[in-house]
Motif scaffolding. Structure first.
Motif, PDB file in Angstrom:
ATOM      1  N   PRO A   1      18.787  26.197  46.054  1.00 15.02           N
ATOM      2  CA  PRO A   1      17.511  26.921  46.171  1.00 15.02           C
ATOM      3  C   PRO A   1      17.316  27.905  45.023  1.00 15.02           C
ATOM      4  O   PRO A   1      18.263  28.260  44.310  1.00 15.02           O
ATOM      5  N   GLN A   2      16.068  28.359  44.847  1.00 19.88           N
ATOM      6  CA  GLN A   2      15.762  29.386  43.861  1.00 19.88           C
ATOM      7  C   GLN A   2      16.181  30.731  44.439  1.00 19.88           C
ATOM      8  O   GLN A   2      15.686  31.151  45.481  1.00 19.88           O
ATOM      9  N   MET A   3      17.088  31.423  43.761  1.00 21.76           N
ATOM     10  CA  MET A   3      17.656  32.643  44.299  1.00 21.76           C
ATOM     11  C   MET A   3      16.834  33.865  43.887  1.00 21.76           C
ATOM     12  O   MET A   3      16.481  34.017  42.718  1.00 21.76           O
ATOM     13  N   PRO A   4      16.552  34.787  44.848  1.00 19.47           N
ATOM     14  CA  PRO A   4      15.856  36.029  44.489  1.00 19.47           C
ATOM     15  C   PRO A   4      16.822  37.119  44.012  1.00 19.47           C
ATOM     16  O   PRO A   4      16.391  38.206  43.640  1.00 19.47           O
ATOM     17  N   ALA A   5      18.119  36.830  44.041  1.00 13.86           N
ATOM     18  CA  ALA A   5      19.149  37.802  43.681  1.00 13.86           C
ATOM     19  C   ALA A   5      20.366  37.049  43.164  1.00 13.86           C
ATOM     20  O   ALA A   5      20.426  35.818  43.239  1.00 13.86           O
ATOM     21  N   PRO A   6      21.355  37.739  42.627  1.00 15.34           N
ATOM     22  CA  PRO A   6      22.526  37.045  42.061  1.00 15.34           C
ATOM     23  C   PRO A   6      23.281  36.207  43.098  1.00 15.34           C
ATOM     24  O   PRO A   6      23.422  36.595  44.254  1.00 15.34           O
ATOM     25  N   LEU A   7      23.789  35.057  42.648  1.00 14.89           N
ATOM     26  CA  LEU A   7      24.624  34.163  43.449  1.00 14.89           C
ATOM     27  C   LEU A   7      25.993  34.089  42.793  1.00 14.89           C
ATOM     28  O   LEU A   7      26.101  33.761  41.607  1.00 14.89           O
ATOM     29  N   HIS A   8      27.047  34.388  43.568  1.00 17.05           N
ATOM     30  CA  HIS A   8      28.401  34.450  43.023  1.00 17.05           C
ATOM     31  C   HIS A   8      29.295  33.423  43.712  1.00 17.05           C
ATOM     32  O   HIS A   8      28.972  32.916  44.796  1.00 17.05           O
ATOM     33  N   LEU A   9      30.442  33.142  43.079  1.00 12.78           N
ATOM     34  CA  LEU A   9      31.440  32.225  43.628  1.00 12.78           C
ATOM     35  C   LEU A   9      32.797  32.901  43.658  1.00 12.78           C
ATOM     36  O   LEU A   9      33.289  33.381  42.628  1.00 12.78           O
ATOM     37  N   LEU A  10      33.382  32.978  44.852  1.00  9.48           N
ATOM     38  CA  LEU A  10      34.781  33.391  44.994  1.00  9.48           C
ATOM     39  C   LEU A  10      35.588  32.107  45.091  1.00  9.48           C
ATOM     40  O   LEU A  10      35.537  31.395  46.101  1.00  9.48           O
ATOM     41  N   LEU A  11      36.319  31.804  44.051  1.00 10.62           N
ATOM     42  CA  LEU A  11      36.982  30.511  43.902  1.00 10.62           C
ATOM     43  C   LEU A  11      38.374  30.539  44.522  1.00 10.62           C
ATOM     44  O   LEU A  11      39.229  31.341  44.137  1.00 10.62           O
ATOM     45  N   THR A  12      38.598  29.645  45.466  1.00 12.87           N
ATOM     46  CA  THR A  12      39.929  29.501  46.067  1.00 12.87           C
ATOM     47  C   THR A  12      40.794  28.620  45.165  1.00 12.87           C
ATOM     48  O   THR A  12      40.352  28.134  44.127  1.00 12.87           O
ATOM     49  N   GLY A  13      42.017  28.365  45.604  1.00 11.49           N
ATOM     50  CA  GLY A  13      42.914  27.523  44.820  1.00 11.49           C
ATOM     51  C   GLY A  13      43.669  28.308  43.770  1.00 11.49           C
ATOM     52  O   GLY A  13      43.473  29.517  43.582  1.00 11.49           O
ATOM     53  N   ARG A  14      44.545  27.571  43.060  1.00 13.12           N
ATOM     54  CA  ARG A  14      45.372  28.204  42.032  1.00 13.12           C
ATOM     55  C   ARG A  14      45.341  27.372  40.757  1.00 13.12           C
ATOM     56  O   ARG A  14      45.213  26.140  40.807  1.00 13.12           O
ATOM     57  N   GLN A  15      45.456  28.041  39.642  1.00 10.13           N
ATOM     58  CA  GLN A  15      45.407  27.345  38.357  1.00 10.13           C
ATOM     59  C   GLN A  15      46.598  26.423  38.148  1.00 10.13           C
ATOM     60  O   GLN A  15      46.531  25.507  37.339  1.00 10.13           O
ATOM     61  N   ALA A  16      47.694  26.658  38.876  1.00  7.24           N
ATOM     62  CA  ALA A  16      48.881  25.812  38.727  1.00  7.24           C
ATOM     63  C   ALA A  16      48.812  24.558  39.598  1.00  7.24           C
ATOM     64  O   ALA A  16      49.732  23.739  39.550  1.00  7.24           O
ATOM     65  N   ASP A  17      47.761  24.390  40.369  1.00 10.19           N
ATOM     66  CA  ASP A  17      47.650  23.217  41.242  1.00 10.19           C
ATOM     67  C   ASP A  17      47.504  21.945  40.424  1.00 10.19           C
ATOM     68  O   ASP A  17      46.898  21.934  39.344  1.00 10.19           O
ATOM     69  N   TRP A  18      48.055  20.840  40.973  1.00  6.69           N
ATOM     70  CA  TRP A  18      47.835  19.522  40.374  1.00  6.69           C
ATOM     71  C   TRP A  18      47.815  18.479  41.487  1.00  6.69           C
ATOM     72  O   TRP A  18      48.329  18.687  42.575  1.00  6.69           O
ATOM     73  N   ASP A  19      47.186  17.377  41.206  1.00 11.94           N
ATOM     74  CA  ASP A  19      47.018  16.360  42.245  1.00 11.94           C
ATOM     75  C   ASP A  19      46.955  14.977  41.605  1.00 11.94           C
ATOM     76  O   ASP A  19      46.488  14.811  40.467  1.00 11.94           O
ATOM     77  N   ARG A  20      47.408  13.998  42.370  1.00 14.88           N
ATOM     78  CA  ARG A  20      47.357  12.592  41.947  1.00 14.88           C
ATOM     79  C   ARG A  20      46.544  11.826  42.983  1.00 14.88           C
ATOM     80  O   ARG A  20      46.758  11.980  44.189  1.00 14.88           O
TER      81      ARG A  20
END
Length: 695
Positions: free
Chosen positions: A161-180
């Protein structure tokens, strides 16, 4: 909050604004003329005109009692399946608690929480849809910001949607994660039996993959829940896998990559593909012993089906009926009996002997080939006539080794109606056939050969005097059936209402060809509607089978008791909330069924990353914070200013209010405007010569 008093000046013109504007232009021209002529009181005249015009505009003083409204911060919390891996659930709870505390510390600010669950089917994470719905429920003038708590793997950014105010993201997970993960492409829903189809497999690594685990992976392949076979395959390359389906009906192919230490999740290490095996064409060899009324019906019945390739071998002139007609006038070419019964016999799916007797036309060696053809997996249907009880009957040929009946050579004459036996009511070939019969029953037949079942012969239909009419049996790897009457054609021609000749033949052919849906002892399952699983058990046993052991995709086991729907048919429908491979076992029978997509969207990408949401965040001026970096603060910033920084997120106060009371009072009464204009006009008159001029 305490009420706030606010005021201002409003205009309530006595004349239309266009007329007031015209009077103002006229006054301005007159003032310019007075100035040009050098009148000393021109400016007083101008002030008088301004006062008159202001009186016409009727200015009023307006006061409002305003009740300030709180600002709203929307928190969209992603709780889909991918948020339950790698400690993300704990990160989400901690972030939500911090966000609640920060908003509570801000006066005049409220928090609205929206939870995103897994979308129906395979919709993935519908975060933007949830945000749009939350915005629709709140006044946009009060929304000071929004925060998404997620791993960033959102599948509906096109609905942002068109936001009337700032939209932020609190990102879960870790930078050391890897997956196959395992990817299966080009999997067809159907494939022709005996023809090779190609699947494309690919194993991909995402994230910070350890160097020691790069290069190759172990891949297992299993069919219908059987023993898996393992292969060492390269990672990051497309692998072409040729597949030839082993049987008709549903074939379950299960692929799985061996789990590695430190891998984020193993939910995307496997994929289940269901391919339905279908036959291209049914090749049938019809061998007619002599011309009779039913021969044409058999031929027309088989030729009318476009999926049947029919080869018809018929004996037009038996050896005992020599009439002097040259053989070359009976046929254009010699019939290729050796090619059919020796060289290409295994290419036929079904061989039908229709009132065939031994006349020396087909050598006994050919009939031995037919016998061996059945034991190797072929199928034979014998439609018997009066000849079946004579000395030149097929019962006295090498086929007798596999025939499931014996004959008394007695021919039963007289009308009778074919009936389904108690066993036939449970056998899939004849089960339910009588449902479409008229009240008086099927049409009558008038001749039947007296036979008796032997060995493993299954009597599914009976005729005159309750004698066996249709007998089925398994022989070696193949199957054989005997129909003890040559008058099934009466059903085909609709005599006395006819009967289900076409459906009976179709079921016979499919049973002989080992189609899974017509097996006598089967355990099967398929997906029902709305996350349901339908379990079906067929059996010829009169004693109800025991419970079915059901193993869910997560390894949980449960026992299901199947109620009897019709004789020999047990069925139950249960909830199946999990996506993946379900295993069913009852005694020695076992099967598998795959529910849901081969690879759910939630596990196509499992590494937490802001890439998907960054364009949406940028449009509103929002930012991204990784929760693994530590605690964060929530600050108030002015509209248009930077709304995110290291360790903090900004919201913009909206200053929304609710007007409780409005008071309007005239700025000056009418007589005051008139008095002021009069004084200015009098002053101008005196200034322009009515008073003595200064020397």
């Amino acid at each position: 909050m305490n009420p706030v008093l606010a005021g201002g000046i409003v205009l309530d013109p006595q004349l239309p604004l266009a007329m007031i504007a015209a009077l103002a232009v006229a006054a301005l021209l007159l003032m310019a003329l007075a100035f040009w002529r050098g009148l000393p009181g021109w400016w007083l005249r101008g002030l008088a005109a301004v006062v008159a015009l202001a009186a016409l505009a009727n200015p009023s003083l307006q006061e409002e009692d305003r009740a300030p409204l709180s600002d709203i911060v929307i928190a969209v919390v992603d709780r889909t399946a991918s948020q339950g891996i790698g400690g993300r659930e704990a990160q989400t709870e901690a972030a939500l608690a911090r966000l609640r505390a920060e908003v509570a510390a801000m006066p005049g600010t409220e928090l609205r929480e929206v939870t995103v669950r897994a979308a129906p089917g395979d919709g993935g994470s519908r975060v933007m849809t949830a945000l749009a719905e939350a915005l629709a429920e709140e006044p946009r003038a009060r929304v000071a910001g929004a925060v998404i708590v997620s791993d960033g793997q959102v599948h509906d950014t096109d609905l942002a949607p068109q936001m009337p105010a700032p939209l932020h993201l609190l990102l879960t997970g870790r930078q050391a994660d890897w997956d196959r993960r395992l990817i299966v492409r080009n999997a067809p829903a159907f494939a022709i039996l005996g023809e090779e189809v190609s699947l494309t497999l690919r194993i991909e690594d995402d994230g910070a993959v350890p160097e020691t685990l790069r290069g190759e992976a172990q891949l297992s392949i299993a069919v219908d829940g059987g023993e898996p076979r393992w292969y060492s395959v390269p990672v990051g390359e497309d692998l072409e896998l040729p597949v030839t389906l082993p049987h008709g009906g549903q074939n379950i192919l299960q692929f799985e990559v061996q789990a590695s230490e430190g891998e984020l999740t193993t939910r995307n290490n496997s994929s289940v593909t269901a391919i339905n095996g279908v036959r291209d064409r049914l090749r049938v060899l019809l061998v007619s012993g002599e011309p009779h009324a039913g021969e044409r019906v058999w031929r027309n019945l088989l030729k009318s089906d476009p999926s049947v390739d029919l080869v018809h071998f018929t004996i037009l002139r038996p050896p005992e009926k020599q009439d002097g007609i040259p053989v070359d006038e009976l046929s254009l070419i010699a019939f290729p009996t050796r090619e059919l019964f020796v060289e290409k016999i295994d290419e036929f799916d079904l061989i039908i002997f229709d009132r065939y007797r031994l006349r020396g036309i087909l050598p006994l060696q050919y009939l031995e080939n037919v016998r061996d053809y059945v034991t190797r997996g072929g199928t034979v249907l014998v439609a018997a006539g009066p000849e079946f009880g004579t000395v030149d009957s097929l019962w006295r040929s090498p086929l007798a080794d596999i025939l499931p009946v014996t004959t008394t050579s007695r021919v039963l004459e007289g009308g009778f109606r074919p009936k389904i036996t108690p066993l036939g009511h449970r056998h899939p070939v004849t089960q339910g056939l009588e449902a479409g019969a008229p009240e008086s029953g099927w049409g009558r037949w008038f001749r039947q050969i007296e036979i008796a079942a032997r060995g493993a012969g299954q009597v599914v239909m009976e005729g005159a005097e309750g004698k066996p009419l249709l007998v089925l049996a398994r022989e070696g790897q193949g199957r054989i059936a005997v129909l003890a009457s040559d008058q099934a054609w009466l059903w085909g021609r609709g005599y006395e209402g006819g009967g289900p000749q076409l459906e009976l033949l179709r079921r016979l052919a499919h049973w002989m060809l080992k189609e899974p849906e017509l097996e006598e002892e089967t355990l099967s399952a398929h997906a029902g509607g709305a996350g349901r699983l339908v379990i079906t058990r067929r059996t010829l046993a009169e004693v109800p089978p025991g419970p079915v052991t059901l193993t869910l995709p997560d390894g949980t086991e449960t026992e299901i008791v199947l109620p009897e729907v019709v004789p020999g048919h047990y069925e139950a429908e249960i909830d199946a909330p999990q996506v993946g491979l379900y295993r069913l076992k009852q005694g020695e029978l076992q099967t598998v069924v795959a529910l849901g997509p081969p690879a759910p969207k939630e596990f196509e990408r499992t590494i937490a990353a802001p890439d998907v949401l960054e364009p949406v965040l940028a449009q509103s001026g929002g930012g991204v914070l990784r929760l693994e970096d530590g605690a964060f603060d929530l600050r108030q910033v002015a509209p248009g200013r930077v709304a995110a920084g290291r360790g903090w997120l900004g919201i913009t106060p909206r200053g929304a209010y609710l007007t409780q009371d409005v008071r309007v009072a005239a700025l000056l009464p009418g007589w005051a405007w008139l008095l002021l204009a009069s004084i200015l006009i009098l002053a101008a008159w005196l200034r322009e010569g009515r008073l003595p001029a200064r020397r």
